[in-house]
Design a protein around this motif. Sequence first.
Motif, short mmCIF file in Angstrom:
data_model
loop_
_atom_site.label_atom_id
_atom_site.label_comp_id
_atom_site.label_asym_id
_atom_site.label_seq_id
_atom_site.Cartn_x
_atom_site.Cartn_y
_atom_site.Cartn_z
N ASP A 183 0.98 -3.89 13.41
CA ASP A 183 -0.22 -3.26 12.87
C ASP A 183 -1.06 -2.69 14.01
O ASP A 183 -1.30 -3.38 15.01
N LYS A 185 -4.82 -0.72 14.67
CA LYS A 185 -6.09 -0.44 13.99
C LYS A 185 -7.05 0.32 14.89
O LYS A 185 -7.03 0.16 16.11
N ASP A 186 -7.88 1.13 14.22
CA ASP A 186 -9.03 1.79 14.86
C ASP A 186 -8.58 2.78 15.93
O ASP A 186 -8.76 2.57 17.13
N ASP A 212 -8.93 4.45 7.54
CA ASP A 212 -9.59 3.16 7.33
C ASP A 212 -11.05 3.43 7.00
O ASP A 212 -11.85 3.76 7.88
N SER A 225 -5.69 3.34 10.42
CA SER A 225 -4.87 2.14 10.63
C SER A 225 -3.44 2.50 10.28
O SER A 225 -3.20 3.37 9.42
#
Length: 417
Positions: A183, A185-186, A212, A225
């Motif tokens: 995963d 993210k951001d 996201d 994401s």
Amino acid sequence: MDLSLLRNILLPTLLCMVTAQSVDAIELKVEGNLKRILTPGGQERFTCRINEGLMFIFKNDISWVHRSLVSNTEQILTTQSVLHYDASPDKYEIEFVAKTDQGSDIQYLLATLTVKNVEAGDDGQYICRNIEKSNSMATDSQPVDVSITHDVQKVSLIIHDRKPVTGTERIELEEGEYPVRCDAKDFSPDVDIKIAIGGVPVNGISKVTQIDNALSSAANSRRYSAMAGASRLMLSSEDSGKTLSCTASATFQGARSSTASVILTVLSAQSVDAIELKVEGNLKRILTPGGQERFTCRINEDLMFILKNDISWVHRSLVSNTEQILSTQGVLDKDASPDKYDIEFVVKTDQGSDIQYLLATLTVKNVEAGDDGQYICRNIEKSSSMATDSQPVDVSITRECAFFVCFMFMLLLNLKK
């Protein structure tokens, strides 16, 4: 000829055709790429060409507009050569000029917006818009889609149903196939994710990226994401000591990468089978109410074994088909009363050798009808929650026979004879 037909039908139709042609002739064309990736701290120029002469601006207002795709709002930045009162000159600059094509007397207009000190909030669309003053009708250019670069802020690696790893950890697994997921993210605008084992890329990786909303709202800029993974990654004992890694980096020049990894210990089937739980004594026992009974389990491992394993005694009711954990290592379970059970957990050494083994001895006191069933010595690997059971001890409880019932039973037996 019916003049009313000309006046009421043909004339409005001709006027509509002329109007449509004049509206279509207003062409707003943004020069350059319509998809741009900008770096914070820099600046960017957006130029709009209008194929009209200078007289055009007496009946039309030409503006640059910024549309946020996070809040779904618009901000007017300029009108002709003037910045809007909400557009700071420290942030924006507008240049509005009339030009003539070389070799002809055809004029056109250029409206050039400069965005200075690019930041996250500049993400979105930039639109060149013409508004006819007489009817407030708006015509938009094709939008310029702008993304602001943002490095991946968090990467996590998930193997099967284990907790996500965000740094580097050591884990222990058995040989077999496992789903592996990474995963990220951001980040913005997109991400490249690689999963590798021992430095060799894992094939068959699929990736899904989505905006996201929570992160985007907090940053006032589109943030994304992504998930990438393999549904079946085969691990063998040969992979022990190797690093399984997940590396993610945003797709722009100079992006920093982030990595989560695990150092593998892969147990072979042979090493798993070597965990032997042996119950000493008879595996079928008949107990009398009011007495007590001891069940001893031998584990051919040393004391270090319990750091990675939990050894328990379990009672299985064959009536309700339920299980109760009675002890773990040398501690009674919270639901196992010390008036009813006693547990002894010791380390021993074989005579004549230095080989250690473990003994877990459960004592059941004040035997009663509910103690009927099976008693099982169970090992649970802490890392994988995998359970290994000993052979069960099958326990029956004797019951006294009421005089009348016994008499009738014996009588029926004699009659059959």
